[in-house]
Design an enzyme around this catalytic site. Structure first.
Site, PDB file in Angstrom:
ATOM      1  CG  HIS A 199     -12.146   2.745  -2.362  1.00  0.00           C
ATOM      2  ND1 HIS A 199     -11.784   1.790  -1.448  1.00  0.00           N
ATOM      3  CD2 HIS A 199     -11.114   3.627  -2.409  1.00  0.00           C
ATOM      4  CE1 HIS A 199     -10.585   2.083  -0.945  1.00  0.00           C
ATOM      5  NE2 HIS A 199     -10.160   3.195  -1.509  1.00  0.00           N
ATOM      6  CG  HIS A 237      -6.930   2.662  -5.000  1.00  0.00           C
ATOM      7  ND1 HIS A 237      -5.709   3.246  -4.730  1.00  0.00           N
ATOM      8  CD2 HIS A 237      -7.609   2.653  -3.821  1.00  0.00           C
ATOM      9  CE1 HIS A 237      -5.651   3.568  -3.465  1.00  0.00           C
ATOM     10  NE2 HIS A 237      -6.798   3.234  -2.881  1.00  0.00           N
TER      11      HIS A 237
HETATM   12  P1  5GP Z   1      -6.842   3.806   0.159  1.00  0.00           P
HETATM   13  O1  5GP Z   1      -6.928   4.128   1.619  1.00  0.00           O
HETATM   14  O2  5GP Z   1      -5.427   3.918  -0.361  1.00  0.00           O
HETATM   15  O3  5GP Z   1      -7.832   4.551  -0.687  1.00  0.00           O
HETATM   16  O4  5GP Z   1      -7.293   2.307   0.028  1.00  0.00           O
HETATM   17  C1  5GP Z   1      -6.436   1.218  -0.068  1.00  0.00           C
HETATM   18  C2  5GP Z   1      -7.278  -0.027  -0.039  1.00  0.00           C
HETATM   19  O5  5GP Z   1      -6.457  -1.129  -0.396  1.00  0.00           O
HETATM   20  C3  5GP Z   1      -7.871  -0.347   1.345  1.00  0.00           C
HETATM   21  O6  5GP Z   1      -9.287  -0.391   1.249  1.00  0.00           O
HETATM   22  C4  5GP Z   1      -7.265  -1.704   1.696  1.00  0.00           C
HETATM   23  O7  5GP Z   1      -8.165  -2.541   2.369  1.00  0.00           O
HETATM   24  C5  5GP Z   1      -6.864  -2.261   0.333  1.00  0.00           C
HETATM   25  N1  5GP Z   1      -5.736  -3.178   0.380  1.00  0.00           N
HETATM   26  C6  5GP Z   1      -4.577  -2.965   1.046  1.00  0.00           C
HETATM   27  N2  5GP Z   1      -3.744  -4.003   0.841  1.00  0.00           N
HETATM   28  C7  5GP Z   1      -4.397  -4.883   0.027  1.00  0.00           C
HETATM   29  C8  5GP Z   1      -4.031  -6.156  -0.541  1.00  0.00           C
HETATM   30  O8  5GP Z   1      -2.945  -6.683  -0.329  1.00  0.00           O
HETATM   31  N3  5GP Z   1      -4.947  -6.744  -1.329  1.00  0.00           N
HETATM   32  C9  5GP Z   1      -6.166  -6.182  -1.599  1.00  0.00           C
HETATM   33  N4  5GP Z   1      -7.002  -6.866  -2.399  1.00  0.00           N
HETATM   34  N5  5GP Z   1      -6.541  -4.988  -1.065  1.00  0.00           N
HETATM   35  C10 5GP Z   1      -5.660  -4.349  -0.266  1.00  0.00           C
END
Ligand code: 5GP
Length: 142
Positions: free
Chosen positions: A102, A100
């Protein structure tokens, strides 16, 4: 097969999300724990853990959506700038094992840093062998 991640459950409509763009292959929705208003995640619908796993055409579609959304989000939340980033792998802070991107709106004086600040005091390389590393990367691309 590993269990579906939370993102696959959002893509399948099992879990609600504020979806702001959806194409055949890509979905974008607001982060549930935003770093700033408008913090958005752009996600290929096909499950791939790392950027290296995503087929090139699909990665192009993902970044096309990022290109469309970043200025629209900036305008919508009246931000001054945007940080775009990927935590690509666990050591880089990736928590959800489904690639993903950001999109984080930024505001003058918001107190956040540039991407360089991600490494904090740990950042920097003494006597970096730029030529040797460039050669190694060129070899890895072959
Ligand atoms: P990572 O640390 O993997 O790059 O980011 C994962 C992101 O997913 C985090 O910013 C977190 O807030 C978001 N996230 C986690 N669970 C959910 C969810 O159930 N719904 C949404 N919309 N975002 C989520």
């Amino acid at each position: 097969m590993s269990d579906p991640t939370i993102f696959e459950r959002i893509i399948d409509g099992e879990i609600p999300a504020e979806i702001i763009r959806e194409t055949d292959d890509v979905i974008a929705f607001l982060d549930a724990n935003p770093l700033a208003p408008g913090h958005t995640l752009v996600v290929p619908k096909e499950a791939h853990e790392r950027l290296r796993d995503v087929p090139p055409a699909l990665s192009g579609e993902v970044f096309g959506v990022v290109r469309d959304l970043a200025p629209a989000i900036e305008d919508a939340v009246e931000a001054d700038a945007t940080t775009v980033g990927i935590n690509d792998g666990r050591a880089a802070g990736q928590e959800i094992e489904h690639l993903h991107v950001h999109i984080v709106p930024r505001f003058d004086g918001d107190g956040g840093g540039s991407l360089h600040s991600v490494m904090g005091a740990a950042g920097g390389v003494d006597d970096p062998d730029l030529g040797g590393i460039a050669d190694d990367i060129a070899a890895a691309l072959e």
